[in-house]
Design an enzyme around this catalytic site. Sequence first.
Site, PDB file in Angstrom:
ATOM      1  N   ASP A  21       0.857  -1.178   0.000  1.00 29.78           N
ATOM      2  CA  ASP A  21       0.000   0.000   0.000  1.00 29.78           C
ATOM      3  C   ASP A  21       0.899   1.236   0.000  1.00 29.78           C
ATOM      4  O   ASP A  21       1.832   1.327   0.805  1.00 29.78           O
ATOM      5  CB  ASP A  21      -0.893  -0.011   1.240  1.00 29.78           C
ATOM      6  CG  ASP A  21      -1.859   1.145   1.272  1.00 29.78           C
ATOM      7  OD1 ASP A  21      -2.803   1.139   0.474  1.00 29.78           O
ATOM      8  OD2 ASP A  21      -1.659   2.053   2.093  1.00 29.78           O
ATOM      9  N   ASN A  29      -2.118  12.993  -5.138  1.00 27.31           N
ATOM     10  CA  ASN A  29      -3.252  13.335  -6.007  1.00 27.31           C
ATOM     11  C   ASN A  29      -3.815  14.706  -5.677  1.00 27.31           C
ATOM     12  O   ASN A  29      -4.119  15.499  -6.573  1.00 27.31           O
ATOM     13  CB  ASN A  29      -4.362  12.288  -5.880  1.00 27.31           C
ATOM     14  CG  ASN A  29      -4.206  11.151  -6.849  1.00 27.31           C
ATOM     15  OD1 ASN A  29      -3.541  11.258  -7.865  1.00 27.31           O
ATOM     16  ND2 ASN A  29      -4.829  10.041  -6.531  1.00 27.31           N
ATOM     17  N   ASP A  38      -1.337   9.228 -11.529  1.00 25.01           N
ATOM     18  CA  ASP A  38      -1.300   8.088 -12.454  1.00 25.01           C
ATOM     19  C   ASP A  38       0.121   7.807 -12.936  1.00 25.01           C
ATOM     20  O   ASP A  38       0.518   6.649 -13.074  1.00 25.01           O
ATOM     21  CB  ASP A  38      -2.218   8.339 -13.649  1.00 25.01           C
ATOM     22  CG  ASP A  38      -3.690   8.290 -13.283  1.00 25.01           C
ATOM     23  OD1 ASP A  38      -4.025   7.817 -12.171  1.00 25.01           O
ATOM     24  OD2 ASP A  38      -4.511   8.729 -14.112  1.00 25.01           O
ATOM     25  N   ASP A  64      -4.326   2.495  -4.484  1.00 27.02           N
ATOM     26  CA  ASP A  64      -2.868   2.483  -4.327  1.00 27.02           C
ATOM     27  C   ASP A  64      -2.387   1.188  -3.669  1.00 27.02           C
ATOM     28  O   ASP A  64      -1.377   1.167  -2.984  1.00 27.02           O
ATOM     29  CB  ASP A  64      -2.412   3.697  -3.519  1.00 27.02           C
ATOM     30  CG  ASP A  64      -3.009   3.742  -2.117  1.00 27.02           C
ATOM     31  OD1 ASP A  64      -3.931   2.960  -1.835  1.00 27.02           O
ATOM     32  OD2 ASP A  64      -2.545   4.555  -1.300  1.00 27.02           O
TER      33      ASP A  64
END
Length: 139
Positions: A21, A29, A38, A64
């Site tokens: 993770d 983001n 991305d 993620d």
Amino acid sequence: MGHRLAHAKAANEHLMVLFMDLNKFKSLNDTYGHYEGDQYLAKVANVLSDRLSDQGLICRIGGDEFIGVRSVECCEACDKHILITNIKQDIQDISVIYPDLKLGISIGVACFPLDGQSTQRLIEVADERMYIDKHKSRH
């Protein structure tokens, strides 16, 4: 993963299952936008693919989170430690362009046959261990 596990059972081999993770990905983001997020995910996927090489597979299971599976000679603690350390260093290396975000990765590892006999159980154990690693990284 099911095929890999079935092969490992039939061949009496060991598998290492990694549950991973990304840390602070939401901040990336929010700060730099989804396009940049991305691009970062693609770089992470490349790192993980390179580290698992032809011995394993990697998949993004959402957001993620990633799962990796790797055939190994045995699941010794030193082997797990080396793999985890190398992945974390590689992620840190690609994250240097965002020094304000403190990006990283938390990783949990489960081994077949020691930690479970099914894909579900191996993922559960690896997930639990990933949360332990995530908690450690906060302190």
